[in-house]
Motif scaffolding. Structure first.
Motif, PDB file in Angstrom:
ATOM      1  N   ALA A 158       0.923  -1.159  -0.001  1.00 24.37           N
ATOM      2  CA  ALA A 158       0.100   0.004   0.076  1.00 24.37           C
ATOM      3  C   ALA A 158       0.835   1.242   0.085  1.00 24.37           C
ATOM      4  CB  ALA A 158      -1.017  -0.029   1.209  1.00 24.37           C
ATOM      5  N   LEU A 159       1.776   1.196   0.493  1.00 22.99           N
ATOM      6  CA  LEU A 159       2.746   2.388   0.822  1.00 22.99           C
ATOM      7  C   LEU A 159       3.875   2.671  -0.434  1.00 22.99           C
ATOM      8  CD1 LEU A 159       3.975   1.773   4.382  1.00 22.99           C
ATOM      9  CD2 LEU A 159       2.654   3.961   3.466  1.00 22.99           C
ATOM     10  N   VAL A 160       3.838   1.332  -1.251  1.00 21.81           N
ATOM     11  CA  VAL A 160       5.179   1.463  -2.481  1.00 21.81           C
ATOM     12  C   VAL A 160       4.971   2.533  -3.265  1.00 21.81           C
ATOM     13  CG1 VAL A 160       4.311  -0.292  -4.232  1.00 21.81           C
ATOM     14  CG2 VAL A 160       6.777  -0.017  -3.481  1.00 21.81           C
ATOM     15  N   THR A 161       3.817   2.901  -3.724  1.00 19.81           N
ATOM     16  CA  THR A 161       3.982   4.127  -4.617  1.00 19.81           C
ATOM     17  C   THR A 161       3.912   5.284  -4.033  1.00 19.81           C
ATOM     18  OG1 THR A 161       1.466   4.232  -4.383  1.00 19.81           O
ATOM     19  CG2 THR A 161       2.167   2.741  -6.081  1.00 19.81           C
ATOM     20  N   ASN A 162       4.270   5.616  -2.775  1.00 22.65           N
ATOM     21  CA  ASN A 162       4.317   6.877  -2.039  1.00 22.65           C
ATOM     22  C   ASN A 162       3.000   7.454  -2.043  1.00 22.65           C
ATOM     23  OD1 ASN A 162       7.040   6.364  -1.615  1.00 22.65           O
ATOM     24  ND2 ASN A 162       7.620   7.032  -3.705  1.00 22.65           N
ATOM     25  N   ALA A 163       1.960   6.904  -1.975  1.00 25.07           N
ATOM     26  CA  ALA A 163       0.596   7.549  -1.895  1.00 25.07           C
ATOM     27  C   ALA A 163       0.434   8.225  -0.412  1.00 25.07           C
ATOM     28  CB  ALA A 163      -0.269   6.425  -1.968  1.00 25.07           C
ATOM     29  N   PRO A 164      -0.102   9.300  -0.620  1.00 27.26           N
ATOM     30  CA  PRO A 164      -0.167  10.064   0.563  1.00 27.26           C
ATOM     31  C   PRO A 164      -1.302   9.628   1.763  1.00 27.26           C
ATOM     32  CG  PRO A 164      -1.312  11.428  -0.998  1.00 27.26           C
ATOM     33  CD  PRO A 164      -0.505  10.056  -1.648  1.00 27.26           C
ATOM     34  N   LEU A 165      -2.398   8.557   0.980  1.00 27.52           N
ATOM     35  CA  LEU A 165      -3.211   8.286   1.908  1.00 27.52           C
ATOM     36  C   LEU A 165      -3.294   6.813   1.800  1.00 27.52           C
ATOM     37  CD1 LEU A 165      -5.882   8.746   3.431  1.00 27.52           C
ATOM     38  CD2 LEU A 165      -7.130   9.077   1.330  1.00 27.52           C
ATOM     39  N   VAL A 166      -3.285   5.892   3.064  1.00 28.91           N
ATOM     40  CA  VAL A 166      -3.590   4.539   2.985  1.00 28.91           C
ATOM     41  C   VAL A 166      -4.772   4.368   3.668  1.00 28.91           C
ATOM     42  CG1 VAL A 166      -3.045   2.511   3.759  1.00 28.91           C
ATOM     43  CG2 VAL A 166      -1.224   3.713   2.697  1.00 28.91           C
ATOM     44  N   LEU A 167      -5.906   3.560   3.017  1.00 27.55           N
ATOM     45  CA  LEU A 167      -6.970   3.039   3.772  1.00 27.55           C
ATOM     46  C   LEU A 167      -7.096   1.690   3.998  1.00 27.55           C
ATOM     47  CD1 LEU A 167      -9.509   4.794   1.122  1.00 27.55           C
ATOM     48  CD2 LEU A 167      -8.644   5.741   3.365  1.00 27.55           C
ATOM     49  N   ALA A 168      -7.501   1.273   5.230  1.00 27.73           N
ATOM     50  CA  ALA A 168      -7.288   0.007   5.826  1.00 27.73           C
ATOM     51  C   ALA A 168      -9.033  -0.222   6.512  1.00 27.73           C
ATOM     52  CB  ALA A 168      -6.260  -0.052   6.542  1.00 27.73           C
ATOM     53  N   ASP A 169      -9.321  -1.293   5.504  1.00 24.97           N
ATOM     54  CA  ASP A 169     -10.899  -1.640   6.105  1.00 24.97           C
ATOM     55  C   ASP A 169     -10.466  -3.088   7.020  1.00 24.97           C
ATOM     56  OD1 ASP A 169     -13.252  -2.129   6.619  1.00 24.97           O
ATOM     57  OD2 ASP A 169     -13.989  -2.430   4.438  1.00 24.97           O
ATOM     58  N   GLU A 170     -10.672  -2.770   8.375  1.00 27.19           N
ATOM     59  CA  GLU A 170     -10.592  -3.877   9.295  1.00 27.19           C
ATOM     60  C   GLU A 170      -9.119  -4.580   9.258  1.00 27.19           C
ATOM     61  OE1 GLU A 170     -12.490  -4.880  11.987  1.00 27.19           O
ATOM     62  OE2 GLU A 170     -14.469  -3.958  11.466  1.00 27.19           O
ATOM     63  N   PRO A 171      -8.208  -3.920   9.319  1.00 25.82           N
ATOM     64  CA  PRO A 171      -6.735  -4.563   8.972  1.00 25.82           C
ATOM     65  C   PRO A 171      -6.269  -5.467   9.987  1.00 25.82           C
ATOM     66  CG  PRO A 171      -6.615  -2.198   9.717  1.00 25.82           C
ATOM     67  CD  PRO A 171      -7.835  -2.499   9.600  1.00 25.82           C
ATOM     68  N   THR A 172      -6.931  -5.558  10.996  1.00 31.53           N
ATOM     69  CA  THR A 172      -6.502  -6.585  12.113  1.00 31.53           C
ATOM     70  C   THR A 172      -7.490  -7.556  12.415  1.00 31.53           C
ATOM     71  OG1 THR A 172      -7.209  -5.378  13.895  1.00 31.53           O
ATOM     72  CG2 THR A 172      -5.100  -4.816  13.131  1.00 31.53           C
ATOM     73  N   ALA A 173      -8.432  -7.785  11.606  1.00 37.90           N
ATOM     74  CA  ALA A 173      -9.584  -8.606  11.809  1.00 37.90           C
ATOM     75  C   ALA A 173      -9.167 -10.016  11.775  1.00 37.90           C
ATOM     76  CB  ALA A 173     -10.776  -8.403  10.812  1.00 37.90           C
ATOM     77  N   ASN A 174      -7.994 -10.523  11.049  1.00 35.93           N
ATOM     78  CA  ASN A 174      -7.886 -11.579  10.886  1.00 35.93           C
ATOM     79  C   ASN A 174      -6.624 -12.153  11.604  1.00 35.93           C
ATOM     80  OD1 ASN A 174     -10.079 -12.640   9.181  1.00 35.93           O
ATOM     81  ND2 ASN A 174      -9.224 -11.780   7.489  1.00 35.93           N
ATOM     82  N   LEU A 175      -6.166 -11.229  12.503  1.00 31.31           N
ATOM     83  CA  LEU A 175      -4.985 -11.385  13.139  1.00 31.31           C
ATOM     84  C   LEU A 175      -5.188 -11.578  14.678  1.00 31.31           C
ATOM     85  CD1 LEU A 175      -3.018  -8.477  11.701  1.00 31.31           C
ATOM     86  CD2 LEU A 175      -2.930 -11.014  10.970  1.00 31.31           C
ATOM     87  N   ASP A 176      -4.511 -12.378  15.385  1.00 27.26           N
ATOM     88  CA  ASP A 176      -4.507 -12.633  16.731  1.00 27.26           C
ATOM     89  C   ASP A 176      -4.077 -11.309  17.585  1.00 27.26           C
ATOM     90  OD1 ASP A 176      -1.595 -12.603  17.303  1.00 27.26           O
ATOM     91  OD2 ASP A 176      -1.489 -14.429  16.632  1.00 27.26           O
ATOM     92  N   ARG A 177      -4.233 -11.206  18.861  1.00 25.10           N
ATOM     93  CA  ARG A 177      -4.393  -9.863  19.655  1.00 25.10           C
ATOM     94  C   ARG A 177      -2.718  -9.308  19.396  1.00 25.10           C
ATOM     95  NH1 ARG A 177      -5.311  -8.279  25.249  1.00 25.10           N
ATOM     96  NH2 ARG A 177      -3.850  -6.699  25.274  1.00 25.10           N
ATOM     97  N   LYS A 178      -1.738 -10.239  19.461  1.00 25.23           N
ATOM     98  CA  LYS A 178      -0.440  -9.728  19.599  1.00 25.23           C
ATOM     99  C   LYS A 178       0.081  -8.986  18.123  1.00 25.23           C
ATOM    100  CE  LYS A 178       3.593 -10.816  22.214  1.00 25.23           C
ATOM    101  NZ  LYS A 178       3.754 -11.859  23.411  1.00 25.23           N
ATOM    102  N   SER A 179      -0.360  -9.939  17.042  1.00 24.85           N
ATOM    103  CA  SER A 179      -0.137  -9.428  15.635  1.00 24.85           C
ATOM    104  C   SER A 179      -1.044  -8.156  15.402  1.00 24.85           C
ATOM    105  CB  SER A 179      -0.497 -10.352  14.729  1.00 24.85           C
ATOM    106  OG  SER A 179       0.092 -11.793  15.038  1.00 24.85           O
ATOM    107  N   ALA A 180      -2.074  -8.075  15.894  1.00 29.22           N
ATOM    108  CA  ALA A 180      -3.007  -6.813  15.500  1.00 29.22           C
ATOM    109  C   ALA A 180      -2.435  -5.471  16.356  1.00 29.22           C
ATOM    110  CB  ALA A 180      -4.446  -7.200  16.231  1.00 29.22           C
ATOM    111  N   GLU A 181      -1.718  -5.971  17.518  1.00 34.68           N
ATOM    112  CA  GLU A 181      -1.148  -4.703  18.002  1.00 34.68           C
ATOM    113  C   GLU A 181       0.254  -4.348  17.212  1.00 34.68           C
ATOM    114  OE1 GLU A 181      -0.799  -5.503  22.415  1.00 34.68           O
ATOM    115  OE2 GLU A 181      -3.084  -4.807  22.546  1.00 34.68           O
ATOM    116  N   ARG A 182       0.954  -5.254  16.684  1.00 32.43           N
ATOM    117  CA  ARG A 182       1.974  -5.039  16.032  1.00 32.43           C
ATOM    118  C   ARG A 182       1.801  -4.301  14.834  1.00 32.43           C
ATOM    119  NH1 ARG A 182       4.493 -10.590  16.724  1.00 32.43           N
ATOM    120  NH2 ARG A 182       5.418 -10.407  18.803  1.00 32.43           N
ATOM    121  N   ILE A 183       0.635  -4.844  14.179  1.00 32.18           N
ATOM    122  CA  ILE A 183       0.366  -4.101  12.802  1.00 32.18           C
ATOM    123  C   ILE A 183       0.001  -2.596  12.907  1.00 32.18           C
ATOM    124  CG2 ILE A 183      -1.506  -4.243  10.936  1.00 32.18           C
ATOM    125  CD1 ILE A 183       0.946  -5.903  10.497  1.00 32.18           C
TER     126      ILE A 183
END
Ligand code: ADP
Ligand code: ADP
Length: 234
Positions: A158-183
């Motif tokens: 999502a960042l590779v094109t240097n876009a000024p805006l990144v949108l994330a719809d439920e980016p941690t929904a499929n992650l366990d608690r620790k991974s969610a916090e790290r993300i």
């Protein structure tokens, strides 16, 4: 400067006789380099709003500006071009391409959307592999890495094109608690490093508390705005 300016946006989904008012007269602004969460129960309109900000679906009425451009009435092909230049997406199910390596997944938008020359692409992808902490996974395929690692790759893409805006719809929904916090920590770090604005949706309270600005949606209405730097507004 406001990166996103949303004025009196309404979205009505119409299918046959049935119409659903998914977003009702919503107005807000988001400044550059912000770290913003939209929260609210399932069906409150979070995905609808992100899709509109991301130029995937136009509002029924109201004005929506991103990076100074009015995107509310852009045609499909101009919207696609604008999206390619200005907006990165992180999806809850990661959306990586299974037949491409980690490196190639991150490189993909630079080939398909921006047509960068090879040497410049390699430099950019290598920097992002380092930045999100998956450099040692570069040659692996998505099925060979963990969920948290996949989401790191998705953030790098999502960042590779240097876009000024990144949108994330439920980016941690499929992650366990620790991974969610790290993300969430990683997204914030990327915001600090690159000045990228992140707008994400979540219904996970552990994730919400890390946002600097929290917008709450209920039945398509914006019912509160909390700003950890400037106090609360409604
Ligand atoms: P959230 O992301 O908060 O779960 P959504 O934006 O997905 O909320 O949905 C908001 C409302 O719009 C819900 O009532 C949902 O059923 C409805 N909705 C979403 N997408 C569509 C669609 N494509 N067609 C009809 N109704 C939709
Ligand atoms: P809901 O909130 O009702 O569960 P989803 O979050 O599943 O709805 O959204 C529907 C789909 O829309 C997602 O699976 C995702 O792939 C896609 N999508 C469309 N636009 C975006 C966006 N801006 N950010 C993330 N996902 C998006």
């Amino acid at each position: 400067m406001h990166l996103v300016e949303c004025s009196n946006i309404t979205k009505i989904y119409q299918s046959g006789e049935v119409s659903v008012k998914a977003i009702q007269d919503v107005s807000f602004t988001v400044d550059e380099s912000s770290f913003v969460a939209f929260v609210g129960p399932s069906g409150s309109g979070k995905s609808t709003l992100l899709n509109m900000i991301g130029c995937l679906d136009p509002p029924t009425s109201g004005t929506l500006k991103v990076a100074g451009q009015n995107i509310s009435d852009m045609g499909r092909s101009r919207a696609a071009a604008f999206r390619g230049e200005n907006i990165g997406f992180v999806f809850q199910d990661f959306n990586l391409i299974p037949v491409l390596s980690v490196f190639e997944n991150i490189e993909y938008p630079l080939i398909m959307v921006q047509n960068w020359p090879k040497a410049r692409r390699e430099k950019q992808v290598n920097e992002l592999l380092e930045a999100v902490g998956v450099a040692d996974q570069a040659n692996k395929f998505p099925r060979q890495i963990s969920g948290g690692q996949k989401q790191r790759v998705a953030i790098a893409r999502a960042l590779v094109t240097n876009a000024p805006l990144v949108l994330a719809d439920e980016p941690t929904a499929n992650l366990d608690r620790k991974s969610a916090e790290r993300i969430i920590d990683l997204m914030k770090k990327m915001r600090d490093e690159f000045g990228t604005t992140f707008i994400f949706s979540t219904h996970d309270p552990r994730v919400v508390k890390n946002a600097e600005i929290i917008f709450t949606l209920e039945d398509g209405c914006l019912i509160s705005q909390e700003d950890s730097k400037r106090g609360n507004h409604v």
